[in-house]
Design a protein around this motif. Structure first.
Motif, mmCIF file in Angstrom:
data_model
loop_
_atom_site.group_PDB
_atom_site.id
_atom_site.type_symbol
_atom_site.label_atom_id
_atom_site.label_comp_id
_atom_site.label_asym_id
_atom_site.label_seq_id
_atom_site.Cartn_x
_atom_site.Cartn_y
_atom_site.Cartn_z
ATOM 1 N N ASP A 178 -0.036 -3.311 4.498
ATOM 2 C CA ASP A 178 -1.091 -2.280 4.467
ATOM 3 C C ASP A 178 -1.348 -1.759 5.889
ATOM 4 N N ASP A 179 -1.983 -0.581 5.962
ATOM 5 C CA ASP A 179 -2.333 -0.019 7.271
ATOM 6 C C ASP A 179 -3.828 -0.131 7.539
ATOM 7 N N ASP A 232 -0.542 5.012 0.896
ATOM 8 C CA ASP A 232 -0.930 6.021 1.885
ATOM 9 C C ASP A 232 -0.861 5.484 3.311
ATOM 10 N N ASP A 233 -0.115 6.199 4.128
ATOM 11 C CA ASP A 233 0.108 5.870 5.546
ATOM 12 C C ASP A 233 0.911 4.581 5.752
ATOM 13 N N ASP A 292 0.852 -1.184 0.000
ATOM 14 C CA ASP A 292 0.000 0.000 0.000
ATOM 15 C C ASP A 292 0.899 1.248 0.000
HETATM 16 MG MG LIG Z 1 -3.103 3.025 3.418
#
Ligand SMILES: [Mg+2]
Length: 211
Positions: free
Chosen positions: A154-155, A21-22, A19
């Motif tokens: 992933d977050d 973002d973040d 992933d």
């Molecule tokens: Mg993310």
């Protein structure tokens, strides 16, 4: 197209799907700064944006369509706001020596070109797919019948859940950013490994590849 699998060419190496973002680029923290620049505020009182972005002296809640428009504006301006997490760039380069790496970034496809440009500027030239489709079927399609290790980072717990359902052999790594709002995030399933830094993630990934 940056929005589908057709441009991805894998080699005979393990696969890391990651992933953005973040996980690689900061999202929540710069988004909060972006909101402040527009006179709004993000209150970390549950694990969602809609309902927690307030504006003005009376702190009235910004409605869903306006929140969507703000996220859209942020992605248009992402090159001004988003920077990588510590160790992310170096760790990905090191992992990319021994594995194929693909970014799977959840965003409206119209922002794909800006996202691609930002990753390139940061020397993160690994292939990228920008899609709002569920991640499990995407990772399953990428991996196909390859008899090689596969990892997903992933977050977001729902993405880890989706990949776990569609790619049973996949090592699932949960790497949430160190932010207050993530205290309200749902717990990942037991099959998921939780880490807090890229060096920790790299160690898990390398031992998975070593079998
Ligand atoms: Mg993310």
């Amino acid at each position: 197209m940056l929005t589908d699998l057709d441009h991805i060419r894998l080699t005979d190496r393990p696969l890391i799907v990651c992933d953005v973002d973040d996980v690689v680029l900061q999202f929540a923290a710069p988004f909060e700064a972006f909101l402040q620049s527009r006179g709004h505020r993000l209150l970390p009182r549950s694990f969602k944006l809609t309902g927690n972005i307030v504006t003005g002296a009376d702190e009235s809640v910004i409605e869903a369509p306006a929140v969507k428009a703000l996220i859209d504006d942020f992605f248009v301006e992402q090159e001004r706001w988003q920077t990588p997490f510590a160790d992310a760039v170096d760790s990905l380069h090191a992992l990319g020596q021994d594995a194929d790496l693909v970014f799977l970034t959840a965003m409206p496809p119209r922002h794909a070109e800006v996202r691609r440009r930002l990753l390139d500027q940061l020397t993160l030239i690994f292939p990228m797919i920008a899609t709002e489709e569920a991640k499990g079927p995407m990772v399953a399609a990428l991996q196909g019948e390859r008899p090689l290790p596969v990892v997903f980072v992933d977050d977001m717990v729902h993405n880890l859940h989706s990949v776990g359902q569609h790619v049973p052999d996949c090592l699932l790594i949960y790497l949430p950013p160190p932010l207050e709002i993530f205290r309200f995030a749902p717990e990942p399933p037991q099959t998921v490994r939780r880490v807090s830094t890229w060096p920790e993630a790299s160690e898990l990934i390398r031992s998975h590849f070593a079998g």
